[in-house]
Design a protein around this motif. Structure first.
Motif, PDB file in Angstrom:
ATOM      1  N   ALA A 113     -26.238  -9.062  -0.208  1.00 55.72           N
ATOM      2  CA  ALA A 113     -26.666  -7.690  -0.466  1.00 55.72           C
ATOM      3  C   ALA A 113     -27.979  -7.713  -1.239  1.00 55.72           C
ATOM      4  N   ASP A 114     -28.732  -6.648  -1.127  1.00 55.28           N
ATOM      5  CA  ASP A 114     -30.012  -6.574  -1.844  1.00 55.28           C
ATOM      6  C   ASP A 114     -29.819  -6.737  -3.349  1.00 55.28           C
ATOM      7  N   LEU A 134     -24.135 -17.238 -13.135  1.00 56.46           N
ATOM      8  CA  LEU A 134     -22.692 -17.035 -13.056  1.00 56.46           C
ATOM      9  C   LEU A 134     -22.365 -15.672 -12.453  1.00 56.46           C
ATOM     10  N   LEU A 135     -23.146 -14.658 -12.817  1.00 53.84           N
ATOM     11  CA  LEU A 135     -22.935 -13.332 -12.245  1.00 53.84           C
ATOM     12  C   LEU A 135     -23.122 -13.362 -10.728  1.00 53.84           C
ATOM     13  N   LEU A 136     -24.179 -13.999 -10.283  1.00 56.10           N
ATOM     14  CA  LEU A 136     -24.426 -14.087  -8.842  1.00 56.10           C
ATOM     15  C   LEU A 136     -23.273 -14.807  -8.135  1.00 56.10           C
ATOM     16  N   ILE A 167     -30.461 -10.176  -8.198  1.00 56.63           N
ATOM     17  CA  ILE A 167     -29.912 -11.031  -9.259  1.00 56.63           C
ATOM     18  C   ILE A 167     -30.425 -12.458  -9.080  1.00 56.63           C
ATOM     19  N   TYR A 168     -30.499 -12.918  -7.842  1.00 56.26           N
ATOM     20  CA  TYR A 168     -31.006 -14.264  -7.565  1.00 56.26           C
ATOM     21  C   TYR A 168     -32.452 -14.414  -8.049  1.00 56.26           C
TER      22      TYR A 168
END
Length: 174
Positions: A62-63, A125-127, A68-69
């Motif tokens: 997703a965008d 970690l979130l990604l 996030i990346y």
């Protein structure tokens, strides 16, 4: 006349009998050991981050996950720069009789690098959790790990400093 020795009262307080230059050399050596550990981890993490964009699944993200990346890669790059900075700083100032100042600035860059590493790890970690779990549990897990990392990296040392106030042998790390 200044013979390079630390004032007697300061020596008694610090618990060491070393010149300013000896102290700077010791602190530089200690800082290098810390940097070796941090730099290795950052380089491995950053290398993996750079490879992600070339994986086939990246196009299906997703965008928001791609955003996030991008933030994570930028944080990783800033982290690497901050943790490699002390080496460059030292190299450019070697032979200029500025070791104490070099140690102070290198310590500051290292602390900044550790804060950036904290942010990079949380972002990575979130990604990973968003891609793996596809639900709001990811935010809670990342929040818990961020809190744990923050406690280990910053709260425990702050508690140790608070408990040691007023005792002899303090070493401010500069």
């Amino acid at each position: 006349m200044d013979d390079g020795r630390v004032d007697e009262n300061e020596e008694a307080h610090k618990g060491r009998h070393e010149t300013t230059k000896e102290r700077a050399d010791r602190r530089w050596t200690e800082l290098l050991q810390e940097l070796r550990v941090a730099q290795t981890g950052v380089q491995i993490l950053f290398g993996f981050l750079l490879a992600v964009v070339f994986q086939p699944r990246f196009a299906t993200l997703a965008d928001s996950d791609k955003g996030i990346y991008v933030v994570t890669v930028l944080l990783g790059s800033a982290t690497a720069a901050a943790l490699i900075g002390p080496v460059c700083h030292h190299r450019l100032l070697t032979g200029r009789n500025m070791k104490p100042e070099t140690v102070v600035w290198a310590s500051r860059l290292t602390l900044l690098g550790l804060v950036l590493l904290f942010c990079t790890m949380c972002s990575a970690l979130l990604l990973i959790m968003r891609v793996a779990l596809h639900n709001t549990l990811a935010l809670w897990l990342v929040g818990g790990m961020a809190l744990w990392s923050f406690v280990c990296w910053f709260v425990f040392p702050a508690v140790a400093v608070a408990r040691s106030n007023g005792r002899d042998g303090s070493d401010d790390g500069k």
